[in-house]
Design an enzyme around this catalytic site. Structure first.
Site, PDB file in Angstrom:
ATOM      1  N   PHE A  44       0.713  -1.097   0.153  1.00  0.00           N
ATOM      2  CA  PHE A  44      -0.049   0.029   0.212  1.00  0.00           C
ATOM      3  C   PHE A  44       0.673   1.162  -0.008  1.00  0.00           C
ATOM      4  O   PHE A  44       0.370   2.367  -0.376  1.00  0.00           O
ATOM      5  CB  PHE A  44      -0.982  -0.083   1.376  1.00  0.00           C
TER       6      PHE A  44
ATOM      7  N   GLY B  60       1.054   3.941  -3.206  1.00  0.00           N
ATOM      8  CA  GLY B  60       0.076   4.732  -3.268  1.00  0.00           C
ATOM      9  C   GLY B  60      -0.636   5.656  -2.171  1.00  0.00           C
ATOM     10  O   GLY B  60      -1.472   6.281  -2.372  1.00  0.00           O
ATOM     11  N   HIS B  61       0.193   5.488  -0.915  1.00  0.00           N
ATOM     12  CA  HIS B  61      -0.329   5.884   0.379  1.00  0.00           C
ATOM     13  C   HIS B  61       0.757   6.494   1.407  1.00  0.00           C
ATOM     14  O   HIS B  61       1.117   5.735   2.251  1.00  0.00           O
ATOM     15  CB  HIS B  61      -1.428   5.109   0.908  1.00  0.00           C
ATOM     16  N   PHE B  62       1.487   7.302   0.928  1.00  0.00           N
ATOM     17  CA  PHE B  62       1.440   8.308   0.149  1.00  0.00           C
ATOM     18  C   PHE B  62       2.836   8.058  -0.629  1.00  0.00           C
ATOM     19  O   PHE B  62       3.844   8.063   0.235  1.00  0.00           O
ATOM     20  CB  PHE B  62       1.369   9.740   0.406  1.00  0.00           C
TER      21      PHE B  62
ATOM     22  N   VAL C 153       2.565   6.593   4.798  1.00  0.00           N
ATOM     23  CA  VAL C 153       1.743   6.167   5.993  1.00  0.00           C
ATOM     24  C   VAL C 153       0.779   4.834   5.658  1.00  0.00           C
ATOM     25  O   VAL C 153       0.165   4.904   4.877  1.00  0.00           O
ATOM     26  CB  VAL C 153       1.003   7.510   6.293  1.00  0.00           C
TER      27      VAL C 153
END
Length: 142
Positions: free
Chosen positions: A45, A48-50, A55
């Site tokens: 993840f 894409g985050h971030f 985070v």
């Protein structure tokens, strides 16, 4: 109880990569659990985050707490029984969880009746509360 390593965790949880969010269970007795999630930069993840400031998404912290909650029932469930997330109450996020953090997951069983259960949970990093939530779940044959 001896700590449960990832091989043991995978015997209890139906989840598989990339959705296993408990790496080890340090203790599980009397309806209380202390588990770990080692948060690495390789988590799927993070890109894409971030991208500029990775985070861990709050919903995945809640999912980690829900997975840890299943170990409150360790040894009490019939083989093939699965806990399904039924609700989340009072979720609060108090600290960012970033690559390199070790997320300590705590869950306490409040009740389990007629296949419905509730746990009070918190996630900590370095002794600081990162998140808190009450997890509601239903237990049924998978």
């Amino acid at each position: 109880m001896e700590p449960l390593l990832i091989q043991d965790v995978l015997k209890t949880l139906p989840h598989r990569f990339p959705f296993v969010l408990v790496d080890r269970v340090l203790s599980a007795q009397d309806g209380e659990v202390h588990a770990l999630k080692n948060v690495t930069v390789n988590e799927p993840f993070f890109p894409g985050h971030f991208p500029q400031e990775p985070v861990m998404p709050g919903v995945l912290i809640v999912e980690a707490l829900a997975q840890a909650s299943m170990f409150c029932l360790h040894g009490q469930l019939e083989p093939g029984t699965v806990g399904y997330l039924a609700g989340v109450e009072g979720a609060r996020f108090k600290r960012k969880v970033i690559p390199g953090d070790q997320l300590h997951l705590y869950a306490k069983l409040d009740f389990l009746r007629r296949g419905l259960g509730k746990t009070t949970c918190r996630a900590e990093v370095d002794g600081q509360v990162a998140a808190e939530a009450t997890i509601l779940f239903a237990v049924a044959k998978g």
